[in-house]
Design a protein around this motif. Structure first.
Motif, PDB file in Angstrom:
ATOM      1  N   GLY A 241       0.785  -1.231   0.000  1.00  0.00           N
ATOM      2  CA  GLY A 241       0.000   0.000   0.000  1.00  0.00           C
ATOM      3  C   GLY A 241       0.818   1.282   0.000  1.00  0.00           C
ATOM      4  O   GLY A 241       0.262   2.376  -0.129  1.00  0.00           O
ATOM      5  N   GLU A 242       2.133   1.181   0.122  1.00  0.00           N
ATOM      6  CA  GLU A 242       3.003   2.364   0.068  1.00  0.00           C
ATOM      7  C   GLU A 242       3.134   2.824  -1.395  1.00  0.00           C
ATOM      8  O   GLU A 242       2.846   2.063  -2.320  1.00  0.00           O
ATOM      9  CB  GLU A 242       4.388   2.028   0.634  1.00  0.00           C
ATOM     10  N   PRO A 243       3.599   4.059  -1.630  1.00  0.00           N
ATOM     11  CA  PRO A 243       3.776   4.539  -3.004  1.00  0.00           C
ATOM     12  C   PRO A 243       4.766   3.658  -3.780  1.00  0.00           C
ATOM     13  O   PRO A 243       5.808   3.277  -3.254  1.00  0.00           O
ATOM     14  CB  PRO A 243       4.341   5.947  -2.833  1.00  0.00           C
ATOM     15  N   ALA A 244       4.393   3.324  -5.011  1.00  0.00           N
ATOM     16  CA  ALA A 244       5.229   2.503  -5.884  1.00  0.00           C
ATOM     17  C   ALA A 244       5.195   3.063  -7.290  1.00  0.00           C
ATOM     18  O   ALA A 244       4.307   3.843  -7.639  1.00  0.00           O
ATOM     19  CB  ALA A 244       4.737   1.057  -5.891  1.00  0.00           C
ATOM     20  N   GLU A 245       6.183   2.684  -8.100  1.00  0.00           N
ATOM     21  CA  GLU A 245       6.220   3.115  -9.497  1.00  0.00           C
ATOM     22  C   GLU A 245       5.518   2.063 -10.350  1.00  0.00           C
ATOM     23  O   GLU A 245       5.916   0.900 -10.389  1.00  0.00           O
ATOM     24  CB  GLU A 245       7.651   3.277  -9.979  1.00  0.00           C
ATOM     25  N   HIS A 246       4.467   2.473 -11.027  1.00  0.00           N
ATOM     26  CA  HIS A 246       3.745   1.623 -11.965  1.00  0.00           C
ATOM     27  C   HIS A 246       4.138   2.061 -13.368  1.00  0.00           C
ATOM     28  O   HIS A 246       4.444   3.230 -13.600  1.00  0.00           O
ATOM     29  CB  HIS A 246       2.234   1.781 -11.773  1.00  0.00           C
TER      30      HIS A 246
END
Length: 65
Positions: free
Chosen positions: A28-33
């Motif tokens: 749920g943490e920010p990730a690069e998609h």
């Protein structure tokens, strides 16, 4: 990047290579998609996720066939 080939427009076609931030599906943490198009006889679309927080990575199988 522009892709050329017998199945693609004669003048080539601009291939997508997009990145954006969104929550990681695992933590749920920010990730690069991302979404990448590749000309491999046909245009194939690959979606990726890379999270620096928990180390979750998915969709990168096309890099090492």
């Amino acid at each position: 990047m522009i892709g050329y080939g017998g199945c693609i427009e004669p003048g080539g076609v601009e291939l997508a290579d997009e990145r954006w931030g969104a929550p990681c599906p695992r933590c749920g943490e920010p990730a690069e998609h991302g979404q990448v198009e590749r000309a491999e006889g046909s245009l194939n679309i690959y979606r990726t996720v890379a999270c620096d927080h928990c180390g979750h990575h998915e969709g990168f199988d096309w890099l090492n066939p």
